[in-house]
Design an enzyme around this catalytic site. Structure first.
Site, PDB file in Angstrom:
ATOM      1  N   ASP A 144       0.840  -1.206   0.000  1.00  0.00           N
ATOM      2  CA  ASP A 144       0.000   0.000   0.000  1.00  0.00           C
ATOM      3  C   ASP A 144       0.873   1.253   0.000  1.00  0.00           C
ATOM      4  O   ASP A 144       1.974   1.234  -0.528  1.00  0.00           O
ATOM      5  CB  ASP A 144      -0.906  -0.040   1.235  1.00  0.00           C
ATOM      6  N   ASP A 179      22.662  -4.011   3.453  1.00  0.00           N
ATOM      7  CA  ASP A 179      21.709  -5.096   3.194  1.00  0.00           C
ATOM      8  C   ASP A 179      22.228  -6.339   3.912  1.00  0.00           C
ATOM      9  O   ASP A 179      22.800  -7.243   3.303  1.00  0.00           O
ATOM     10  CB  ASP A 179      21.580  -5.332   1.676  1.00  0.00           C
ATOM     11  N   HIS A 233      -3.544   5.840   3.823  1.00  0.00           N
ATOM     12  CA  HIS A 233      -4.365   4.696   3.407  1.00  0.00           C
ATOM     13  C   HIS A 233      -3.820   3.395   3.971  1.00  0.00           C
ATOM     14  O   HIS A 233      -4.547   2.592   4.559  1.00  0.00           O
ATOM     15  CB  HIS A 233      -4.407   4.656   1.872  1.00  0.00           C
ATOM     16  N   SER A 239     -11.580  -0.873  -0.246  1.00  0.00           N
ATOM     17  CA  SER A 239     -10.282  -1.068   0.421  1.00  0.00           C
ATOM     18  C   SER A 239     -10.495  -1.573   1.838  1.00  0.00           C
ATOM     19  O   SER A 239      -9.823  -2.501   2.295  1.00  0.00           O
ATOM     20  CB  SER A 239      -9.526   0.256   0.491  1.00  0.00           C
TER      21      SER A 239
END
Lengths: 291, 527
Positions: B149, B175, B208, B362
């Site tokens: 999202d 990493d 969101h 959603s």
């Protein structure tokens, strides 16, 4: 006075009894589809129930209607006949009838709760004699209804006589109409109870911009109520007319639709409406113009 | 013909096209490498008319790893075109070159979430649909739920305990776990990955993703905010949508592969677009092959327009209903719709430790994700087929899937035993609401009605139902109305009619619970 009129007047005198409440458009088909906005309409015999001056638009017609109200909660029928006499004088007679059966007869039982002990019915029959005249130039038309009603409700009977007066001004593109219904109407029951039926004043207009479409509107007034009805009639074809309208714009806003189909000189009429709570109303009618 | 010559031919085609294009201005080309082991040199790509940039792209973004099902011997390129390129012509001509597997514009996606509505009670859906029982189920296993999202506000007080932490890659600029992403400690970013934008933050700048995550996994009993459906779920925060809720399907595909490889059991996709890139479908199929359950919002267009990924085979597609269990006015539909859940005025965390209402499919998808994750946390052996079939069997339209409603809404009382083996203990008011009630002996008495009045009586076996009694005249005009709540047993409503003419009237009695309604009608006569 012609022989026919004498006979009708005699019958009128002999058969009158008293009734209560107006049938309004409960037995009409075309008038129902037009949302009862027919004070200025010129469709003849049906319109005469609201404005007796409209009887002057018939030559000789026989009609009958049948209605099932609210998924068969009750039924109405009407038989009617009208004829012109000479060039200016018109007579019509209608017998609208309402039949309500299977009404539960109930009492309270020993626990104070409801208990059914049988059924009864409510039957109302009305006789309407319509008389109309028109002016020589066909523009002014007047009419009156002499009404007698008989109602049998349970074991009681009620009777009423009443009078309607109406007038129309007719021209090519516009008609104005006015009528008074239930003049002096009192429903008298054999129990001694009397009910004053309110006087109804109707004012209406019909606008015909061409031969195909007619716009109708009228208002009905009593001492305590005002309502407005509107309708449209659309002649799609020489043999097919579609009608629709909204009755009581300020209250129930009942939408109705219908059609008139002309087949071999016989009019087949159909009208429909739906009540959100009670269900559908279906009406059928047959009209025959006899020449 | 050698591989290099084929590539050269394609690129010459690209160079020769000079047409006007509308957006998007990105194209994805996948080319089959016929000769194993051949490497591709792109040095010839940098001088052209239409092309502004070419990037080789792999869903398996780890340079040293092999993802045979997706990468194989094919090579994928992301190409930026000039604004005036005629895109349709470009694509059509490119398709005709040998070894070109597909050429597509890169489609966007955007979130499916509507407007806030402050008028509904907070989390009403938990009681309305008995979802409180899902909340109350005790999870056993930790489940990773990927929320792909706009990112998540991982510091939100009601979410910080619910965020999946990748302990193998602490925040140090390295990493550490060699998965191709630097510092994906509490979230991963794929926004701009396909364009090489170098964005690293997975923090939510839109709200969101935070709202969706809260519905799924906001903490319970923390004296803060709301309760998520599965507060023991761990939200794998995967950002690929920007602060405007927009992104592209290439980044989405990479995010899905990442989430799958990271061990997510459920992926929530509350976004979509009406066209699909093949690369997105490839990623979806990869996740499904790893037994990941993908739940997607169907869209908010109130049409049967198919939006992806919800319309992909194997993805559970969720629409929205409101408080009355009727399809929401915005909710899309169609034969690709599976189930409907509450999506109107859903209260959940938003940015900066705040909470707010949002409406959309959603939110419905997030509720489904929360439920599925709870069942998996009780029994991780459940697979998509078992879960999907259990939802179907428990749905309101299980025998007749509807174009507008899919399988309809879910009966939690049926669902929970199927997926957990536990019987649901309904609360007393839920028992009242769920069972069918009786309505008998409806009449008024005495009838005919004398001047002293009448009583409407009716019998029911349920308390606290709503009754409405209406009396009409013969023309259908309403004369009077009564409303009230029932008692268990015989109910009475007394009426003394006034100013009504003698004659017959019609009455209608309507008795209803939140989910059921019964109507009886009758005739009465006033003398």
């Amino acid at each position: 006075m012609s022989h026919y009129i004498k006979v009708i007047l005699v019958l009128f005198v002999l058969s009158t009894t008293l009734f209560s409440n107006s049938f309004q458009d409960s037995t009409l088909v075309e008038g129902f589809a037009k949302a009862y906005a027919i004070t200025a309409d010129n469709s003849g015999l049906e319109t005469a129930q609201k404005n007796p001056a409209a009887i002057t638009f018939t030559k000789q017609q026989f009609s009958t209607t049948y209605t099932s109200y609210f998924d068969d909660a009750y039924k109405t029928v009407n038989i009617a006949y009208a004829k012109s006499i000479g060039n200016s004088f018109y007579l019509g007679f209608q017998i609208p009838t309402r039949l309500i059966s299977d009404i539960p007869e109930t009492i309270a039982d020993g626990n104070g709760e409801g208990f059914q002990i049988g059924t009864f019915s409510d039957t109302t029959v009305e006789g309407v004699l319509s008389v109309g005249v028109k002016s020589k130039n066909n523009k002014l038309r007047f009419g009156s209804n002499f009404k007698t009603r008989y109602q049998k409700l349970y074991s009681q009977t009620g009777t009423k006589i009443g009078l309607d007066l109406g007038a129309q001004y007719y021209s090519k593109h516009i008609t104005l109409g006015a009528s008074l219904q239930e003049i002096g109407s009192i429903m008298k029951w054999d129990t001694g109870k009397n009910e004053n039926i309110p006087l109804i004043t109707n004012l209406g207009i019909a606008i015909r911009p061409n031969k195909i479409v007619t716009f109708l509107a009228d208002t009905s007034l009593t001492k305590t109520t005002v309502d407005i009805n509107t309708a449209i009639s659309w002649k799609m074809h020489d043999q097919l007319t579609i009608n629709g309208g909204i009755k009581e714009l300020l209250k129930t806003q009942r939408l109705s639709v219908g059609l008139n189909l002309l087949l071999g000189g016989v009019y087949l009429d159909y009208a429909y409406s739906q009540n959100n709570y009670l269900g559908s109303i279906h009406k059928v009618g047959v009209r025959i113009n006899v020449f | 013909m050698s591989f290099k010559k084929i590539i050269g031919g394609v690129l010459i085609l690209l160079l020769s096209c000079t047409v006007i294009s509308a957006s998007p201005i990105k194209v994805i080309i996948k080319i089959s490498n016929q000769v194993r082991g051949k490497t591709f040199s792109n040095s010839s790509l940098f001088s052209n008319n239409s092309i502004t940039q070419i990037n080789e792209f792999s869903l398996d973004f780890k340079t040293n790893s092999v993802n045979q099902s997706l990468v194989n011997q094919d090579t994928t390129f992301l190409i930026d075109l000039k604004d005036d390129t005629q895109l349709d012509t470009f694509i059509e001509e490119a398709k005709h070159f040998e070894n070109v597997i597909y050429v597509e514009p890169v489609y966007p996606v955007s979130v499916f979430s509507g407007t806030n509505d402050p008028f509904y009670n907070k989390q009403y859906y938990l009681s309305k649909d008995k979802l409180q029982h899902i909340v109350d189920l005790e999870p056993i296993h930790e489940i990773i739920v990927a929320v792909l999202d706009t990112g998540v506000d991982v510091r939100h007080l009601d979410l910080e305990e619910s965020i999946y932490i990748n302990e193998n890659d602490p925040i140090n600029g390295i990493d550490d776990d060699g998965n191709g992403l630097i510092d994906d400690y509490n979230g991963a970013n794929f926004l701009g990955k396909s364009e090489g934008l170098g964005i690293t933050s997975s923090l939510d700048l839109h709200g969101h993703g935070t709202h969706i995550s809260g519905i799924i996994a906001a903490q319970s009993n923390n004296a803060e905010g709301i309760t998520g459906l599965n507060s023991k779920a761990k939200i794998l925060n995967v950002r690929f949508l920007n602060q405007f809720g927009r992104g592209n399907q290439v980044d989405a595909a990479a995010a899905i592969v990442y989430a799958t490889n990271a061990g997510a059991k459920v992926i929530n996709c509350s976004w979509g677009y009406f066209q699909a890139n093949t690369i997105l479908e490839d990623a979806i199929n990869y996740a499904l092959s790893k037994d990941v359950i993908i739940i997607a919002a169907i869209g908010n267009t109130n049409t049967n327009l198919k939006e992806y990924p919800a319309a992909f085979e194997g993805v559970i597609s969720i629409g929205s209903v409101g408080e009355e269990n009727k399809r929401s006015s915005f909710s899309s539909f169609g034969d690709h719709l599976d189930f409907q859940l509450c999506g109107e005025s859903i209260y959940s965390p938003i940015l900066n430790d705040k909470y707010g209402y949002k409406s959309g499919t959603s939110q419905s998808a997030a509720i489904m994700t929360g439920m599925v994750s709870k069942f998996l946390s009780i029994n991780p052996l459940l697979n998509q087929t078992i879960i999907f079939d259990a939802f179907v069997v428990s749905s309101s339209l299980k025998d007749q899937k509807s174009y507008k409603e899919g399988y309809g809404t879910i009966d939690i009382q049926k669902l929970v035993p199927l997926l957990t083996g536990q019987e649901l203990q309904l609360l007393e008011n839920e028992i009242t609401e769920s069972k069918t009630f009786t309505l008998n002996r409806v009449m008024n008495y005495p009838n005919p009605v004398p001047s002293s009045g009448t009583t409407f009586g009716f019998e029911t076996d349920t308390i606290d139902l709503t009754y409405t009694l209406r009396v009409f005249n013969l023309l259908g005009g309403l004369e009077t109305k009564f409303q009230g709540r029932t008692v268990n047993g015989y109910n009475k409503v007394e009426w003394t009619p006034s100013r009504l003419f003698s004659g017959t009237y019609l009455y209608l009695l309507d008795v209803s619970s939140q989910t059921k309604s019964k109507t009886k009608r009758g005739k009465l006569s006033i003398l």
